[in-house]
Design a protein around this motif. Structure first.
Motif, PDB file in Angstrom:
ATOM      1  N   HIS A  97       0.995  -1.289   0.014  1.00  0.00           N
ATOM      2  CA  HIS A  97      -0.157  -0.050   0.212  1.00  0.00           C
ATOM      3  C   HIS A  97       0.823   1.357   0.117  1.00  0.00           C
ATOM      4  O   HIS A  97       0.528   2.325  -0.650  1.00  0.00           O
ATOM      5  CB  HIS A  97      -0.825  -0.108   1.111  1.00  0.00           C
ATOM      6  CG  HIS A  97      -1.906  -1.196   1.404  1.00  0.00           C
ATOM      7  ND1 HIS A  97      -2.994  -1.076   0.527  1.00  0.00           N
ATOM      8  CD2 HIS A  97      -1.905  -2.261   2.079  1.00  0.00           C
ATOM      9  CE1 HIS A  97      -3.791  -2.314   0.460  1.00  0.00           C
ATOM     10  NE2 HIS A  97      -3.002  -2.964   1.564  1.00  0.00           N
ATOM     11  N   THR A  98       1.927   1.172   0.870  1.00  0.00           N
ATOM     12  CA  THR A  98       2.813   2.370   0.999  1.00  0.00           C
ATOM     13  C   THR A  98       3.435   2.645  -0.511  1.00  0.00           C
ATOM     14  O   THR A  98       3.866   3.614  -0.879  1.00  0.00           O
ATOM     15  CB  THR A  98       3.731   2.255   2.070  1.00  0.00           C
ATOM     16  OG1 THR A  98       2.946   2.243   3.458  1.00  0.00           O
ATOM     17  CG2 THR A  98       4.686   3.553   2.039  1.00  0.00           C
ATOM     18  N   GLY A 264      -1.091   0.906   5.581  1.00  0.00           N
ATOM     19  CA  GLY A 264       0.417   1.016   5.167  1.00  0.00           C
ATOM     20  C   GLY A 264       1.468   1.160   6.125  1.00  0.00           C
ATOM     21  O   GLY A 264       1.045   1.131   7.301  1.00  0.00           O
TER      22      GLY A 264
END
Length: 314
Positions: A97-98, A264
């Motif tokens: 996600h990050t 994240g």
């Protein structure tokens, strides 16, 4: 090129080792007892002592650092005692996600910044150049968390063009991209200004090179000379800046993930620091710093591959 790459890889490994060791030392020497947060205020002294011994918090600092790196070299990042799961599972489930958020920010900053910088250099000393200069500096001066908040209020709450929270439906690429567009734009907007100013300065310098004068002397079209020849070399400093800027984008991702309620590394580190969950903090920071150093290394190698003069300087 191979020798240059080998030297840069060794330097990257040294940076990761020093950064993580220093961060680990700071974490374990901070005042406060993590057992109070993890076990609660009603835990008995015996239970706290056993928990500290199990986590290795009673060992000297150098011993704890050596044990940490020993576990890392075997692929063990420790245990998340809050949720009773391996730290690696928590970190690597949050990392994609990050990474998507940071690469989305790079897309916005590179595409918009390069176009803005090239346009400004192509129209230097004109009123268009002055306007783009003001816009670029304005982007640089805008904090990412302020941009994130106002983007959320304007485009999500008021106009309802984008979703307000979440990362999208798992397995649905379009939904993921739809939820990614606004937070990545909020992070990348500040770097649009940096890239634009660097590309402009580099392009003005490149336009004075002999091969550019030769191309003009042969009667090549002005647009071909500027965007086909000069821009190719002028973007190299921007590649380096974006590689180093990964660290700034990672720190901005913390605010974006909190504002937009995205999973994240930023959210994971924030929650872990608040809960004094040392293993998760160190595992997350190790991956985040490794990701940052790797991106800077790739940017350095790309620059060296495209422009051999970088290898000679090093």
């Amino acid at each position: 090129m191979l020798q240059y790459a080998f030297q840069r890889v060794l330097l990257a490994l040294a940076i990761v080792f020093v950064a993580i060791s220093a961060l680990f030392t700071i974490m374990i020497t901070l005042p406060g007892d993590p057992t109070t947060v993890l076990l609660g205020p009603r835990a008995t002294p015996e239970l706290r002592a056993a928990f500290r011994a199990n986590m290795g918090l009673d060992d000297p600092v150098l011993v704890q650092i050596a044990n940490f790196w020993g576990r890392v070299l075997t692929g063990d990042l420790g245990m998340d005692y809050n949720r009773n799961r391996p730290v690696a599972e928590a970190v690597f489930s949050a990392l994609p996600h990050t990474m998507a958020l940071v690469f989305g920010a790079i897309f916005w900053s590179a595409s918009l910044g390069i176009l803005l910088g090239a346009f400004s250099a192509d129209n230097r000393n004109s009123w268009l150049d002055r306007v783009t200069g003001v816009i670029s500096v304005g982007f640089i001066a805008a904090p990412s968390f302020v941009v994130a908040l106002y983007s959320l209020l304007l485009f999500s709450v008021t106009l309802r063009w984008f979703p307000t929270i979440g990362a999208g439906e798992p397995g649905d690429i379009l939904s993921r991209l739809y939820h990614l567009a606004l937070p990545s734009f909020a992070i990348g907007l500040a770097w649009v200004g940096y890239v634009a100013r660097i590309v402009r300065a580099s392009m003005l310098e490149t336009l004075g090179e002999n091969y550019i004068r030769t191309a003009r002397a042969f009667g090549l079209p002005r647009r071909t000379v500027i965007y086909g020849y000069a821009l190719r070399l002028a973007i190299l400093p921007a590649v380096q800046v974006l590689g180093v800027g990964i660290g700034g984008m990672l720190s901005s991702a913390v605010f974006a993930e909190i504002v937009f309620s995205r999973p994240g590394l930023g959210s994971l580190i924030y929650d872990s620091v608040s809960g004094r969950n040392y293993p998760v903090v160190m595992g997350s920071m190790l991956v985040a710093i490794g990701f940052f150093v790797t991106c800077a290394l790739i940017a350095d190698l790309v620059n060296a591959a495209l422009d051999p003069r970088h290898r000679v300087k090093s």
